[in-house]
Design an enzyme around this catalytic site. Structure first.
Site, mmCIF file in Angstrom:
data_model
loop_
_atom_site.group_PDB
_atom_site.id
_atom_site.type_symbol
_atom_site.label_atom_id
_atom_site.label_comp_id
_atom_site.label_asym_id
_atom_site.label_seq_id
_atom_site.Cartn_x
_atom_site.Cartn_y
_atom_site.Cartn_z
ATOM 1 N N CYS A 17 0.987 -8.086 11.710
ATOM 2 C CA CYS A 17 1.287 -8.312 13.138
ATOM 3 C C CYS A 17 0.711 -9.647 13.605
ATOM 4 O O CYS A 17 0.509 -9.855 14.795
ATOM 5 C CB CYS A 17 0.714 -7.199 14.001
ATOM 6 S SG CYS A 17 1.705 -5.716 14.012
ATOM 7 N N ASP A 58 -9.354 -10.013 8.658
ATOM 8 C CA ASP A 58 -8.881 -8.651 8.387
ATOM 9 C C ASP A 58 -9.896 -7.557 8.706
ATOM 10 O O ASP A 58 -9.525 -6.526 9.224
ATOM 11 C CB ASP A 58 -8.459 -8.540 6.916
ATOM 12 C CG ASP A 58 -7.585 -7.319 6.633
ATOM 13 O OD1 ASP A 58 -6.751 -6.986 7.486
ATOM 14 O OD2 ASP A 58 -7.744 -6.708 5.556
ATOM 15 N N ARG A 97 0.838 -1.187 0.000
ATOM 16 C CA ARG A 97 0.000 0.000 0.000
ATOM 17 C C ARG A 97 0.878 1.244 0.000
ATOM 18 O O ARG A 97 1.962 1.245 0.554
ATOM 19 C CB ARG A 97 -0.906 0.030 1.230
ATOM 20 C CG ARG A 97 -2.183 -0.773 1.077
ATOM 21 C CD ARG A 97 -3.056 -0.671 2.298
ATOM 22 N NE ARG A 97 -2.463 -1.296 3.452
ATOM 23 C CZ ARG A 97 -1.924 -0.677 4.477
ATOM 24 N NH1 ARG A 97 -1.925 0.658 4.513
ATOM 25 N NH2 ARG A 97 -1.395 -1.337 5.467
ATOM 26 N N TYR A 143 -1.694 -3.443 -6.702
ATOM 27 C CA TYR A 143 -1.516 -4.082 -5.393
ATOM 28 C C TYR A 143 -2.831 -4.136 -4.602
ATOM 29 O O TYR A 143 -3.567 -3.132 -4.545
ATOM 30 C CB TYR A 143 -0.446 -3.348 -4.568
ATOM 31 C CG TYR A 143 -0.375 -3.918 -3.175
ATOM 32 C CD1 TYR A 143 0.219 -5.164 -2.954
ATOM 33 C CD2 TYR A 143 -0.977 -3.277 -2.091
ATOM 34 C CE1 TYR A 143 0.223 -5.735 -1.693
ATOM 35 C CE2 TYR A 143 -0.969 -3.839 -0.832
ATOM 36 C CZ TYR A 143 -0.366 -5.068 -0.634
ATOM 37 O OH TYR A 143 -0.373 -5.643 0.608
ATOM 38 N N SER A 145 -1.360 -4.058 10.195
ATOM 39 C CA SER A 145 -1.024 -5.018 9.150
ATOM 40 C C SER A 145 0.280 -5.739 9.482
ATOM 41 O O SER A 145 1.220 -5.141 9.997
ATOM 42 C CB SER A 145 -0.857 -4.299 7.810
ATOM 43 O OG SER A 145 -2.059 -3.690 7.430
ATOM 44 N N HIS A 196 -10.721 -2.768 11.417
ATOM 45 C CA HIS A 196 -9.597 -3.578 10.914
ATOM 46 C C HIS A 196 -9.383 -4.736 11.896
ATOM 47 O O HIS A 196 -8.423 -4.733 12.662
ATOM 48 C CB HIS A 196 -8.359 -2.673 10.847
ATOM 49 C CG HIS A 196 -7.216 -3.257 10.084
ATOM 50 N ND1 HIS A 196 -5.914 -2.888 10.318
ATOM 51 C CD2 HIS A 196 -7.171 -4.184 9.096
ATOM 52 C CE1 HIS A 196 -5.117 -3.552 9.493
ATOM 53 N NE2 HIS A 196 -5.835 -4.335 8.753
ATOM 54 N N ARG A 217 2.190 -12.134 -0.951
ATOM 55 C CA ARG A 217 0.845 -12.444 -0.445
ATOM 56 C C ARG A 217 0.226 -13.651 -1.129
ATOM 57 O O ARG A 217 0.579 -13.981 -2.252
ATOM 58 C CB ARG A 217 -0.068 -11.236 -0.711
ATOM 59 C CG ARG A 217 0.362 -9.944 -0.010
ATOM 60 C CD ARG A 217 -0.451 -9.709 1.207
ATOM 61 N NE ARG A 217 0.062 -8.629 2.044
ATOM 62 C CZ ARG A 217 -0.554 -8.221 3.145
ATOM 63 N NH1 ARG A 217 -1.700 -8.758 3.521
ATOM 64 N NH2 ARG A 217 -0.043 -7.269 3.896
ATOM 65 N N LYS A 226 -9.667 -2.520 1.621
ATOM 66 C CA LYS A 226 -9.400 -1.406 2.521
ATOM 67 C C LYS A 226 -10.171 -0.143 2.102
ATOM 68 O O LYS A 226 -10.682 0.591 2.944
ATOM 69 C CB LYS A 226 -7.891 -1.113 2.571
ATOM 70 C CG LYS A 226 -7.037 -2.276 3.074
ATOM 71 C CD LYS A 226 -7.423 -2.684 4.468
ATOM 72 C CE LYS A 226 -6.352 -3.334 5.304
ATOM 73 N NZ LYS A 226 -6.025 -4.711 5.097
HETATM 74 O O1 SAT Z 1 -4.061 -3.385 2.466
HETATM 75 S S1 SAT Z 1 -3.923 -4.781 2.134
HETATM 76 O O2 SAT Z 1 -5.146 -5.476 2.431
HETATM 77 O O3 SAT Z 1 -3.570 -4.932 0.752
HETATM 78 C C1 SAT Z 1 -2.699 -5.468 3.092
HETATM 79 C C2 SAT Z 1 -2.682 -4.937 4.449
HETATM 80 O O4 SAT Z 1 -3.360 -5.483 5.343
HETATM 81 O O5 SAT Z 1 -1.982 -3.960 4.670
HETATM 82 MN MN MN Z 2 -5.159 -5.551 7.056
#
Ligand code: SAT
Ligand code: MN
Length: 589
Positions: A253, A276, A72, A200, A251, A229, A373, A209
């Site tokens: 972690c 997520d 990102r 990405y 992210s 999140h 990923r 996101k």
């Molecule tokens: O933002 S993404 O979902 O591409 C990856 C992240 O958790 O930072």
């Molecule tokens: Mn995330």
């Protein structure tokens, strides 16, 4: 009469001038067709997908991105609200008119000679009243296939939208993958995101996101719910009872590992709801309920292996729902499988690294990109909760917040009530990771792990969190954890991974009123021997160090917190300022 959805598609066609328009229906047959096409297509000078060894990884494909497009890009991500104050100091801001003009210039004719994929999708189970309807257009077949895995693409979305104009609009073009012409622009008031120049995940899969967190958090603020999140897990105790938790971590972690945990403790089991994002609503009975708007995992590959995350390894080898994609890992040429640091101890002798070069084992660089990923359907997960598709979501008993901190933050503590919990979450700091471009390892404030994802002023967001607490009948308990505390020699003191279930067991005991606490300056701590350490070789002194509140460290922490709060001026709710004053007082400041 033309429907709002058809009008949007037509407008996009006029703007982008694609050579072809392809409407996704979400079928299996379509997935086969598009993966075949992607194996023959070159984008940005690279074949989009390469098939991997089907014996080892059925229906799996390899994708290598431009090396400048691997994470990102927060500095190129904007929230374009009418005023700068609405976006807050936590977001980059541009005036919506100017932002749109800039994007229109980039997007004009951007799909000439390309195919425009029209992706109607639902975030959440289509049967749920909490689910939301969306349409994204993109010129990337990789993005189109990824969206199929990460959301519910196709007919159900089209049916749900019908004649309504109430749906999220996403425009994405990979452009020429030039970081100088890369922007991700959010228009919360218009339910719109425009993204250019990156393929990405977090920049291009607009349901993730961009919509489910940034736009979603704004919608939640307007409509009285929370887009967070967070992972969602159900933890089954030996008596069969399942307790549901939310867990927020920045992210990279260990969220995904926690979401698919195999507890070390006998008789305990984790059921996976999401890894997520959580959408959190107050149900008719006044309890807090959460759904996972996503339908797949977009997880960090490095560090995922049979020891750290055996359930994910099994998930990656299932193909009930396909395709599974691997992006920017290395490839083991001896058997055409994806490879990354942590998947095996042995480094294979014939590896191609994430940039397509022959890998030199003696090189100090990793073979897989640290933010490489996998994209895989949640339906392939053997621990998927039976409640996953429940339109009502699952009732939440506890919320776990965490960060990555080598010092200061104890292994676990509990906030004494909802407001204190909101305060605790608002002061989270974490060391930055490879999931975003920029410096890795610096401590930054990341309230609720939402700093890069809150689509409006975080001061207003804190107020919204406090207000939510008033609407909930039995607010869940709020916990803070830090799996990453290190000793004087720089070694992690807590084993982490499967042993984290010991901490969760204590949380269940707390929820059920079975475990007492000791009060400290910062919150409530487990009583002696309350954490089940059976079978774990850890010294009493180490546990004491893990749980210690070091006043001197906390005084330094306060300085960083005050600096962060100051950015929001009088937007910081007085309840949180009171908590801060109380904490300073206890620390003798
Ligand atoms: O933002 S993404 O979902 O591409 C990856 C992240 O958790 O930072
Ligand atoms: Mn995330």
């Amino acid at each position: 009469m033309i429907t709002p959805m058809e009008l949007f598609i037509k407008k996009m066609q006029d703007l982008l001038q694609p050579g072809k328009v392809y409407r996704m229906d979400g079928s299996q047959e379509e997935a086969e067709r598009l993966t075949n096409l992607a194996q023959e297509s070159e984008v940005d000078g690279r074949i989009v997908l390469k098939k991997l060894n089907a014996q080892e990884y059925p229906n799996s494909y390899y994708h290598r991105s431009n090396p400048n497009d691997v994470a990102r890009t927060e500095h190129l991500t904007f929230v374009c609200t009418p005023t700068k104050e609405q976006a807050g100091p936590n977001n980059n801001w541009l005036e919506p008119g100017a932002a749109k003009e800039k994007m229109m210039r980039l997007l004009k004719d951007a799909m000439k000679g390309r195919t425009m994929y029209v992706i109607p999708f639902v975030m959440g189970t289509p049967q749920s009243r909490y689910a939301k309807n969306c349409v994204q257009v993109t010129d990337s077949v990789y993005v189109a296939l990824s969206m199929r895995v990460m959301s519910r693409v196709g007919k159900q979305a089209v049916e749900r939208i019908g004649n309504s104009s109430d749906f999220f609009r996403g425009v994405h073009s990979i452009g020429d993958v030039n970081p100088d012409r890369r922007f991700i622009m959010h228009f919360p008031q218009e339910n719109l995101v425009m993204s250019f120049g990156s393929g990405y995940g977090g920049n291009a899969l607009l349901g993730k996101k961009c919509y489910s967190l940034r736009i979603g958090s704004y919608l939640g603020y307007q409509e009285g719910w929370l887009a967070e999140h967070m992972i969602i897990i159900g933890v089954q105790a030996p008596d069969g009872k399942v307790t549901y938790f939310l867990g927020a971590f920045p992210s990279a972690c260990g969220k995904t590992n926690l979401a698919l945990l195999e507890p070390v403790l006998k008789g305990y089991k984790v059921w996976t709801m999401g890894d997520d994002i959580a959408w959190v609503n107050v149900g008719e009975d006044g309890q807090l309920y959460a759904i996972n708007p996503e339908a797949g995992f977009f997880g960090v590959a490095p560090g995922t292996g049979a020891n750290t995350n055996p359930v994910m390894m099994k998930t990656l080898k299932n193909d009930k729902f396909f395709p599974t994609l691997f992006t920017n890992t290395a490839v083991d040429n001896s058997n055409n499988t994806p490879w990354w640091e942590g998947v095996s101890k042995e480094v294979p002798s014939d590896l191609t690294d994430w940039q397509g070069q022959k890998y030199d084992k003696n090189s100090s660089k990793p073979a897989a990109h640290p933010n490489s990923r996998f994209t895989v359907s949640i339906y392939n997960c053997p621990t998927l909760s039976s409640e996953y598709d429940n339109p009502r979501g699952v009732p939440i008993s506890g919320i776990i917040f965490g960060g990555r901190r080598r010092s200061t933050i104890p292994l676990v503590y509990e906030a004494k009530n909802w407001n204190a919990g909101v305060f605790t979450a608002s002061i989270i700091g974490s060391e930055t990771t490879a999931a975003s471009t920029g410096q890795v390892g610096a401590v930054r404030r990341d309230p609720m792990a939402m700093l890069p994802f809150c689509g409006y002023n975080m001061g207003d967001y804190f107020r919204h969190w406090l207000d939510m607490g008033k609407k909930v009948k039995n607010p869940p308990k709020i916990f803070m954890v830090n799996w990453f505390r290190k000793d004087e020699d720089g070694k992690f003191m807590w084993p982490g991974f499967r042993d984290n279930s010991r901490i969760i067991k204590w949380m269940i005991d707390r929820v059920e009123g079975k475990a007492g606490v000791v009060e400290s300056e910062i919150g409530l701590f487990p009583e002696d021997n309350a954490i089940d350490l059976n079978g774990l070789d850890i010294k009493k002194e180490t546990m004491a160090k893990l749980l210690r509140v070091d006043k001197e460290d906390w005084k330094k922490e306060i300085v960083m917190i005050e600096e962060f709060y100051a950015k929001f001026g009088d937007k910081i709710p007085k309840e949180l300022n009171n908590c801060l004053a109380e904490l300073k007082n206890k620390l003798g400041m």
